[in-house]
Design an enzyme around this catalytic site. Sequence first.
Site, PDB file in Angstrom:
ATOM      1  N   ASP A 130      45.370  43.589  27.827  1.00 36.68           N
ATOM      2  CA  ASP A 130      44.653  44.198  29.351  1.00 36.68           C
ATOM      3  C   ASP A 130      45.150  45.643  29.211  1.00 36.68           C
ATOM      4  OD1 ASP A 130      43.417  41.704  29.821  1.00 36.68           O
ATOM      5  OD2 ASP A 130      45.082  41.420  31.464  1.00 36.68           O
ATOM      6  N   ASP A 151      40.639  46.595  46.138  1.00 39.98           N
ATOM      7  CA  ASP A 151      41.139  45.540  45.676  1.00 39.98           C
ATOM      8  C   ASP A 151      40.139  44.526  44.895  1.00 39.98           C
ATOM      9  OD1 ASP A 151      39.583  44.659  47.662  1.00 39.98           O
ATOM     10  OD2 ASP A 151      41.433  43.915  48.975  1.00 39.98           O
ATOM     11  N   ASN A 152      39.097  45.435  44.258  1.00 43.15           N
ATOM     12  CA  ASN A 152      38.150  44.636  43.252  1.00 43.15           C
ATOM     13  C   ASN A 152      38.710  44.901  41.764  1.00 43.15           C
ATOM     14  OD1 ASN A 152      36.332  43.667  45.056  1.00 43.15           O
ATOM     15  ND2 ASN A 152      35.547  45.609  45.453  1.00 43.15           N
ATOM     16  N   GLN A 171      46.764  41.856  53.759  1.00 40.51           N
ATOM     17  CA  GLN A 171      45.885  42.744  52.914  1.00 40.51           C
ATOM     18  C   GLN A 171      46.482  43.696  52.313  1.00 40.51           C
ATOM     19  OE1 GLN A 171      43.482  39.964  52.717  1.00 40.51           O
ATOM     20  NE2 GLN A 171      42.453  41.621  52.129  1.00 40.51           N
ATOM     21  N   ASP A 225      43.654  33.151  37.126  1.00 41.14           N
ATOM     22  CA  ASP A 225      44.512  32.657  35.972  1.00 41.14           C
ATOM     23  C   ASP A 225      45.887  31.727  36.497  1.00 41.14           C
ATOM     24  OD1 ASP A 225      42.683  33.539  34.189  1.00 41.14           O
ATOM     25  OD2 ASP A 225      43.801  35.202  33.675  1.00 41.14           O
TER      26      ASP A 225
END
Length: 341
Positions: free
Chosen positions: A20, A132-133, A285, A296
Amino acid sequence: MFLSSRSENMLFGMGNPLLDISAVVDKDFLDKFGLKPNDQILAEDKHKALFEELVKRNKVEYHAGGSTQNSVKIAQWMIQKPHKVATFFGCIGTDHFGEILKKKAEEAHVDAHYYEQNEEPTGTCAACITGDNRSLVANLAAANCYKKEKHLDLDGNWELVEKAKVYYIAGFFLTVSPESILKVAKHASDKNKIFCMNLSAPFISQFFKEPLMKVMPYVDILFGNETVSETKRTDDIAEIAKKTQNLPKENTKRQRVVVFTQGKDDAVATVGEKVTMFPVVDIDQNDIVDTNGAGDSFVGGFLSALVQERPLEECIRAGHYAANIIIKRVGCTFPEKPDFH
């Protein structure tokens, strides 16, 4: 936890090992490459430049990834001892990124057996983070070169498959080696072991429906998330779960269990004839750093309890615990030890 119920290679995972590459980007970057803020897609030619640009950004992080590999790693972390409860198969290149993946798997005490080839470089996944996307673009490269006859079928490797009690393969691998998935799924079904699969991303059920439907009769536990089920064009997630549970099944000794996570909303699971909601762990949040590995890690936590033969609600609780830890950190990383009771 009963130590006696844990042994090496009990959990078997097979999938796309990817490195990643994550960086925080802005909306212009997403627009430039035609990306949705929250999605998972396979890289096309037009995304080549995306990887080059991402690497040039000032704060880039590299983490060992790939959906299935993340999940078995989390399961191993939750279980702690013995090492190598989890086995992982996948294909990498003979290169620097491949070496990183080997090293990271070893550090996570996962028994990884990679098929190594030198025609394609190790696969990468760009994680483009906005708020947070996260928008994921996977360049499978070597991961796409997994060959059943050159790896899975070899005696030493197949013995590891036979040692396992629980099997997990993310739907992403359907694009790579459906014949490998079927061989493992049929083995699990014949021996009354547990075969789990994940719908992974919307494109799997859209474009790879045929291989998915071939393996579905062997699936004992099916995971999915909210974006996956949106593609089925119905609002009622409980209804989808029921329908999926009732699809034809080979091994009738086990009723299929369907578990859908919905981000910060309740998880939905079929329990016998009914559908039950399981609330997630409350989180501020402001504590959310990176939701990339949430799905995952939910699966990883779930599997860690499943291999120890815990009841479904315990498995889901373990899944929620793991996801709650992971989203407070960058990448699919975790503290030294879990604190799950």
